[in-house]
Design an enzyme around this catalytic site. Sequence first.
Site, PDB file in Angstrom:
ATOM      1  N   ASP A   1       2.959  -9.425   0.304  1.00  0.00           N
ATOM      2  CA  ASP A   1       2.965  -9.377   1.773  1.00  0.00           C
ATOM      3  C   ASP A   1       2.805  -7.911   2.139  1.00  0.00           C
ATOM      4  O   ASP A   1       3.709  -7.104   1.886  1.00  0.00           O
ATOM      5  CB  ASP A   1       4.300  -9.934   2.299  1.00  0.00           C
ATOM      6  CG  ASP A   1       4.363  -9.910   3.825  1.00  0.00           C
ATOM      7  OD1 ASP A   1       3.516  -9.253   4.469  1.00  0.00           O
ATOM      8  OD2 ASP A   1       5.283 -10.548   4.371  1.00  0.00           O
ATOM      9  N   ILE A   2       1.683  -7.566   2.738  1.00  0.00           N
ATOM     10  CA  ILE A   2       1.444  -6.135   2.981  1.00  0.00           C
ATOM     11  C   ILE A   2       2.375  -5.580   4.069  1.00  0.00           C
ATOM     12  O   ILE A   2       2.508  -4.368   4.212  1.00  0.00           O
ATOM     13  CB  ILE A   2      -0.037  -5.807   3.292  1.00  0.00           C
ATOM     14  CG1 ILE A   2      -0.483  -6.360   4.642  1.00  0.00           C
ATOM     15  CG2 ILE A   2      -0.954  -6.274   2.173  1.00  0.00           C
ATOM     16  CD1 ILE A   2      -1.810  -5.753   5.125  1.00  0.00           C
TER      17      ILE A   2
ATOM     18  N   TYR B   1      -7.511  -5.248  17.889  1.00  0.00           N
ATOM     19  CA  TYR B   1      -8.259  -5.457  16.639  1.00  0.00           C
ATOM     20  C   TYR B   1      -9.294  -4.342  16.460  1.00  0.00           C
ATOM     21  O   TYR B   1      -9.449  -3.785  15.360  1.00  0.00           O
ATOM     22  CB  TYR B   1      -8.919  -6.837  16.687  1.00  0.00           C
ATOM     23  CG  TYR B   1      -9.612  -7.264  15.415  1.00  0.00           C
ATOM     24  CD1 TYR B   1      -8.882  -7.703  14.313  1.00  0.00           C
ATOM     25  CD2 TYR B   1     -11.000  -7.258  15.326  1.00  0.00           C
ATOM     26  CE1 TYR B   1      -9.522  -8.120  13.150  1.00  0.00           C
ATOM     27  CE2 TYR B   1     -11.655  -7.677  14.172  1.00  0.00           C
ATOM     28  CZ  TYR B   1     -10.906  -8.103  13.085  1.00  0.00           C
ATOM     29  OH  TYR B   1     -11.546  -8.514  11.935  1.00  0.00           O
TER      30      TYR B   1
ATOM     31  N   LYS C   1      -9.369  -1.734  13.315  1.00  0.00           N
ATOM     32  CA  LYS C   1     -10.473  -1.696  12.348  1.00  0.00           C
ATOM     33  C   LYS C   1     -11.227  -0.359  12.403  1.00  0.00           C
ATOM     34  O   LYS C   1     -11.723   0.114  11.368  1.00  0.00           O
ATOM     35  CB  LYS C   1     -11.422  -2.877  12.577  1.00  0.00           C
ATOM     36  CG  LYS C   1     -10.795  -4.229  12.222  1.00  0.00           C
ATOM     37  CD  LYS C   1     -10.466  -4.333  10.713  1.00  0.00           C
ATOM     38  CE  LYS C   1      -9.952  -5.696  10.311  1.00  0.00           C
ATOM     39  NZ  LYS C   1      -9.737  -5.858   8.881  1.00  0.00           N
TER      40      LYS C   1
ATOM     41  N   GLU D   1       3.936 -17.680  -1.150  1.00  0.00           N
ATOM     42  CA  GLU D   1       3.686 -18.022  -2.552  1.00  0.00           C
ATOM     43  C   GLU D   1       3.141 -19.442  -2.719  1.00  0.00           C
ATOM     44  O   GLU D   1       2.241 -19.674  -3.526  1.00  0.00           O
ATOM     45  CB  GLU D   1       4.977 -17.826  -3.367  1.00  0.00           C
ATOM     46  CG  GLU D   1       4.777 -18.176  -4.821  1.00  0.00           C
ATOM     47  CD  GLU D   1       5.680 -17.415  -5.781  1.00  0.00           C
ATOM     48  OE1 GLU D   1       6.481 -16.581  -5.340  1.00  0.00           O
ATOM     49  OE2 GLU D   1       5.550 -17.669  -6.994  1.00  0.00           O
TER      50      GLU D   1
ATOM     51  N   ARG E   1       0.882 -13.693   0.950  1.00  0.00           N
ATOM     52  CA  ARG E   1       2.264 -13.454   1.402  1.00  0.00           C
ATOM     53  C   ARG E   1       3.121 -14.696   1.176  1.00  0.00           C
ATOM     54  O   ARG E   1       4.293 -14.587   0.870  1.00  0.00           O
ATOM     55  CB  ARG E   1       2.298 -13.002   2.855  1.00  0.00           C
ATOM     56  CG  ARG E   1       1.631 -13.923   3.841  1.00  0.00           C
ATOM     57  CD  ARG E   1       1.737 -13.341   5.232  1.00  0.00           C
ATOM     58  NE  ARG E   1       0.802 -13.991   6.152  1.00  0.00           N
ATOM     59  CZ  ARG E   1       0.680 -13.668   7.407  1.00  0.00           C
ATOM     60  NH1 ARG E   1       1.408 -12.695   7.920  1.00  0.00           N
ATOM     61  NH2 ARG E   1      -0.191 -14.290   8.191  1.00  0.00           N
TER      62      ARG E   1
END
Length: 296
Positions: A62-63, A203, A207, A39, A37
């Site tokens: 960057d997702i 989390y 997941k 650079e 994300r």
Amino acid sequence: MAGSRVAVVTGANQGIGFATVKELCRTFDGSVYLTSRNENLGRAAVEELEKLGWRPKYHQLDIDDESSVLRLRDYLKATYGGLDILVNNAAMLILAKDEDSRELFAENTRSVVQTNFFNTFRVCNILFPLLRPHARVVNLSSSMGHISQIEGQSEAATTLRAKFSSPDLSYEELLKLMNDFLDAVKRGDHADYGWPRKNWVSYIASKIAVSAMTRIQQRDFDVDPREDIIINHVHPGYVNTKMASFKGVLTIEQGAAAPSWLAMLPPNDVTNPKGAYVWHDKTIVDWVKGPLPAEY
Ligand code: NAP
């Protein structure tokens, strides 16, 4: 370049993603993209690998930013005309503290689930049309993403496990389960629906959703006209990275071993692992029934 083979690893400026790029530079016959994300951090990571004699390529990703994902898609399409390996590695962790207000807990939970699940799902939806026959996709799950992390024999926990692990689960149902979870966290009653109370719950939920998503995605690939596309979800081990507060017992190279192996599964003759939950030692663990190996 059009037609030549290409691999992409998300969140690869450090940690397991970085080591996965390094391993793919060694094993994959094609271009390997280290994406990040930030650079500057990504280019510095590329330089580090260049000093070791590897030649990764770089692209920003960057997702959390849809336009960034679309730019990568357009670039891959124009430059390579497809995609052969995608490692969905980027993720984050915010551990809840007992003293967090409900508002802060809900906000942090939303951030974790948004990046780790919803935005990984979006990356898949945007990049999957580029996958070529024999493509390999690896989703980084976790030991925390095993269905048994929804603990206990209460009716709520049993029902929740059954919903996530249904072999017929649809994307729509999965998205609803995750939006319901976020609403319950906001109200403060997520434990009533079977979710663990513990500080890892955001989390864990993110997941478990990544793992459940992977199972649906393989079902889709099984009937896709592009032949032999395989996706698996992996627990990379307890790895010495920033996410693990540098307390993990495995090196990043050891953590990258199973993800890289799954990315390089040979064409045509693989029936297993396929849509499977794979442990860091490359053994297949039953995601629905477990049990989880003692060694994390
Ligand atoms: P890490 O060292 O913290 O690296 C995570 C990477 O993801 C970083 O490069 C980070 O970028 C990137 N990232 C976070 N949000 C992003 C976004 N929105 N867009 C693009 N990149 C983003 O963590 P790690 O331990 O290597 O984790 C890699 C994967 O393994 C994760 O999916 C994690 O959940 C999973 N995992 C790790 C362990 C473990 O013990 N370490 C165990 C089980 C599963 P920045 O550098 O900019 O923050």
